[in-house]
Structure formats: C-alpha cells, structure tokens
Design a protein around this motif. Sequence first.
Motif, PDB file in Angstrom:
ATOM      1  N   LEU A 137     -32.582  -6.695  30.256  1.00 18.08           N
ATOM      2  CA  LEU A 137     -31.197  -6.316  29.962  1.00 18.08           C
ATOM      3  C   LEU A 137     -30.229  -7.438  30.335  1.00 18.08           C
ATOM      4  CD1 LEU A 137     -31.105  -2.571  31.071  1.00 18.08           C
ATOM      5  CD2 LEU A 137     -30.918  -3.465  28.746  1.00 18.08           C
ATOM      6  N   LEU A 138     -30.494  -8.111  31.454  1.00 15.80           N
ATOM      7  CA  LEU A 138     -29.649  -9.241  31.853  1.00 15.80           C
ATOM      8  C   LEU A 138     -29.751 -10.359  30.822  1.00 15.80           C
ATOM      9  CD1 LEU A 138     -27.831 -10.708  33.884  1.00 15.80           C
ATOM     10  CD2 LEU A 138     -29.914 -11.392  35.118  1.00 15.80           C
ATOM     11  N   TRP A 139     -30.963 -10.656  30.368  1.00 10.93           N
ATOM     12  CA  TRP A 139     -31.145 -11.691  29.356  1.00 10.93           C
ATOM     13  C   TRP A 139     -30.394 -11.327  28.074  1.00 10.93           C
ATOM     14  CZ3 TRP A 139     -33.253 -11.761  24.441  1.00 10.93           C
ATOM     15  CH2 TRP A 139     -33.440 -13.021  23.882  1.00 10.93           C
ATOM     16  N   MET A 140     -30.508 -10.070  27.644  1.00 11.51           N
ATOM     17  CA  MET A 140     -29.823  -9.630  26.421  1.00 11.51           C
ATOM     18  C   MET A 140     -28.306  -9.705  26.586  1.00 11.51           C
ATOM     19  SD  MET A 140     -32.377  -6.560  25.125  1.00 11.51           S
ATOM     20  CE  MET A 140     -31.030  -5.567  24.648  1.00 11.51           C
ATOM     21  N   MET A 141     -27.808  -9.340  27.761  1.00 17.81           N
ATOM     22  CA  MET A 141     -26.373  -9.424  28.009  1.00 17.81           C
ATOM     23  C   MET A 141     -25.913 -10.871  27.880  1.00 17.81           C
ATOM     24  SD  MET A 141     -24.098  -8.078  31.261  1.00 17.81           S
ATOM     25  CE  MET A 141     -25.502  -7.224  31.860  1.00 17.81           C
ATOM     26  N   GLY A 142     -26.710 -11.799  28.430  1.00 19.94           N
ATOM     27  CA  GLY A 142     -26.362 -13.208  28.334  1.00 19.94           C
ATOM     28  C   GLY A 142     -26.421 -13.739  26.914  1.00 19.94           C
ATOM     29  N   TYR A 169     -26.117 -19.407  29.792  1.00 22.04           N
ATOM     30  CA  TYR A 169     -26.017 -20.844  30.035  1.00 22.04           C
ATOM     31  C   TYR A 169     -26.514 -21.232  31.422  1.00 22.04           C
ATOM     32  CZ  TYR A 169     -24.251 -25.586  30.063  1.00 22.04           C
ATOM     33  OH  TYR A 169     -24.168 -26.952  30.135  1.00 22.04           O
ATOM     34  N   VAL A 170     -26.181 -20.455  32.445  1.00 27.58           N
ATOM     35  CA  VAL A 170     -26.592 -20.835  33.805  1.00 27.58           C
ATOM     36  C   VAL A 170     -27.989 -20.323  34.161  1.00 27.58           C
ATOM     37  CG1 VAL A 170     -24.222 -21.034  34.641  1.00 27.58           C
ATOM     38  CG2 VAL A 170     -25.474 -18.911  34.997  1.00 27.58           C
ATOM     39  N   ARG A 171     -28.563 -19.474  33.306  1.00 27.59           N
ATOM     40  CA  ARG A 171     -29.941 -18.994  33.454  1.00 27.59           C
ATOM     41  C   ARG A 171     -30.256 -18.393  34.825  1.00 27.59           C
ATOM     42  NH1 ARG A 171     -32.731 -24.137  30.449  1.00 27.59           N
ATOM     43  NH2 ARG A 171     -31.941 -23.648  28.398  1.00 27.59           N
ATOM     44  N   PRO A 172     -29.543 -17.333  35.201  1.00 26.66           N
ATOM     45  CA  PRO A 172     -29.834 -16.706  36.484  1.00 26.66           C
ATOM     46  C   PRO A 172     -31.170 -15.971  36.440  1.00 26.66           C
ATOM     47  CG  PRO A 172     -28.347 -15.347  35.240  1.00 26.66           C
ATOM     48  CD  PRO A 172     -28.527 -16.619  34.447  1.00 26.66           C
ATOM     49  N   GLY A 177     -17.720 -22.260  38.801  1.00 20.12           N
ATOM     50  CA  GLY A 177     -17.995 -21.301  37.730  1.00 20.12           C
ATOM     51  C   GLY A 177     -19.398 -20.719  37.827  1.00 20.12           C
ATOM     52  N   SER A 178     -20.365 -21.531  38.209  1.00 17.37           N
ATOM     53  CA  SER A 178     -21.740 -21.049  38.390  1.00 17.37           C
ATOM     54  C   SER A 178     -21.817 -20.072  39.550  1.00 17.37           C
ATOM     55  CB  SER A 178     -22.687 -22.216  38.639  1.00 17.37           C
ATOM     56  OG  SER A 178     -22.641 -23.131  37.572  1.00 17.37           O
ATOM     57  N   LEU A 179     -21.098 -20.386  40.634  1.00 16.59           N
ATOM     58  CA  LEU A 179     -21.050 -19.475  41.778  1.00 16.59           C
ATOM     59  C   LEU A 179     -20.414 -18.141  41.384  1.00 16.59           C
ATOM     60  CD1 LEU A 179     -19.946 -22.050  44.490  1.00 16.59           C
ATOM     61  CD2 LEU A 179     -22.148 -20.878  44.414  1.00 16.59           C
ATOM     62  N   ALA A 180     -19.375 -18.203  40.572  1.00 16.66           N
ATOM     63  CA  ALA A 180     -18.717 -16.975  40.127  1.00 16.66           C
ATOM     64  C   ALA A 180     -19.642 -16.119  39.260  1.00 16.66           C
ATOM     65  CB  ALA A 180     -17.428 -17.310  39.369  1.00 16.66           C
ATOM     66  N   VAL A 181     -20.431 -16.764  38.398  1.00 17.21           N
ATOM     67  CA  VAL A 181     -21.384 -16.028  37.559  1.00 17.21           C
ATOM     68  C   VAL A 181     -22.408 -15.307  38.434  1.00 17.21           C
ATOM     69  CG1 VAL A 181     -23.261 -16.263  35.876  1.00 17.21           C
ATOM     70  CG2 VAL A 181     -21.105 -17.457  35.504  1.00 17.21           C
ATOM     71  N   GLY A 182     -22.940 -15.993  39.442  1.00 13.06           N
ATOM     72  CA  GLY A 182     -23.927 -15.375  40.329  1.00 13.06           C
ATOM     73  C   GLY A 182     -23.356 -14.179  41.075  1.00 13.06           C
TER      74      GLY A 182
END
Length: 157
Positions: free
Chosen positions: A14-19, A28-31, A61-66
Amino acid sequence: MSKSKISLQKMRRLLWMMGMFKIPMIAYVRPKLMLLDNDNSQVRIKLNRRTKNHLKSMYFGSLAVGADIAAGLHAFYFAEQSGVKVSFAFKAVKADFLKRATSDVYFNSSEGQLVKQAFDEAMSTKERVNKWIKVEAKNTDGEIVAVFDMEISVKVK
C-alpha cells in the motif's frame, strides 16, 4: 467490519502504491517500512544521492517524508483493519533538528493507540478529529537526529 491483523507485506504494498500513484515524493525517496503494528511504526530512509543535501547529510525534505510516513501509516493501518476508507492530512508540524543525519535514518512512532483513538472518534462522530503525534528520527547508531510533532487530522469517509 473485520478486526484482522494486517500483514507488514500488505502495508508495504500500500505504501508503494501510494508513492507510485498519489504522492510521488514517497516513491522518489524509496522508504522501507520496517515495522507496523497497533502501537509502533518504523520507516527507514537510506542516505543516498536522492536523499542527501550539499552537506552530504539527509535533506530536510527527505526527513519530512520519513516523519510523514511514520506518523501517518497508522491511519491507513486501522482503516484497513476496519474495512473503511479514511481521509487524513497533517495540519501542523513542529520539528527540532538536533544533529546532521549522515547515515540512513529510522523514523519511529509509538503513538499508534493515539491514532486509533482519533480513528475511533472520527468513526463515531463522523467529524474530523485532530491529534498530535510524535516521531523520532534516529541515525544508524541510534542517536536522535530530529524530533517531529505532527498534528494529524483524521476523517472517516
């Protein structure tokens, strides 16, 4: 409404699909979703060309995504458990950056039950409910590099 446990693999999908389809910055950041249960969530973002800044530390921005993912995934988790659709957003964010993140970063939230309370209240009142969620960002040595307080706003559709 089923109260079954949702697998980590399903939540990763679901996370992958949301991304891929809703929020391209996530893709883009591939969490990587490391842990998600009723109480805790943990997401890792690797320090790499996509996620670092000119100082060779993790970009803001990467920190905010996480932090966004670690705080927000519980809303989807409880919606999946209940079989209902949920609308959520962040109303406010407070962040303290304590140290440069010069390695992969793990984003941890142990406030799943607070999100569950918001979810349950939103289900019973049919109104939008707001709660503050704390997320800690730690480097690979376990040192806290940032702390986020995020006001999540949940509404059950």
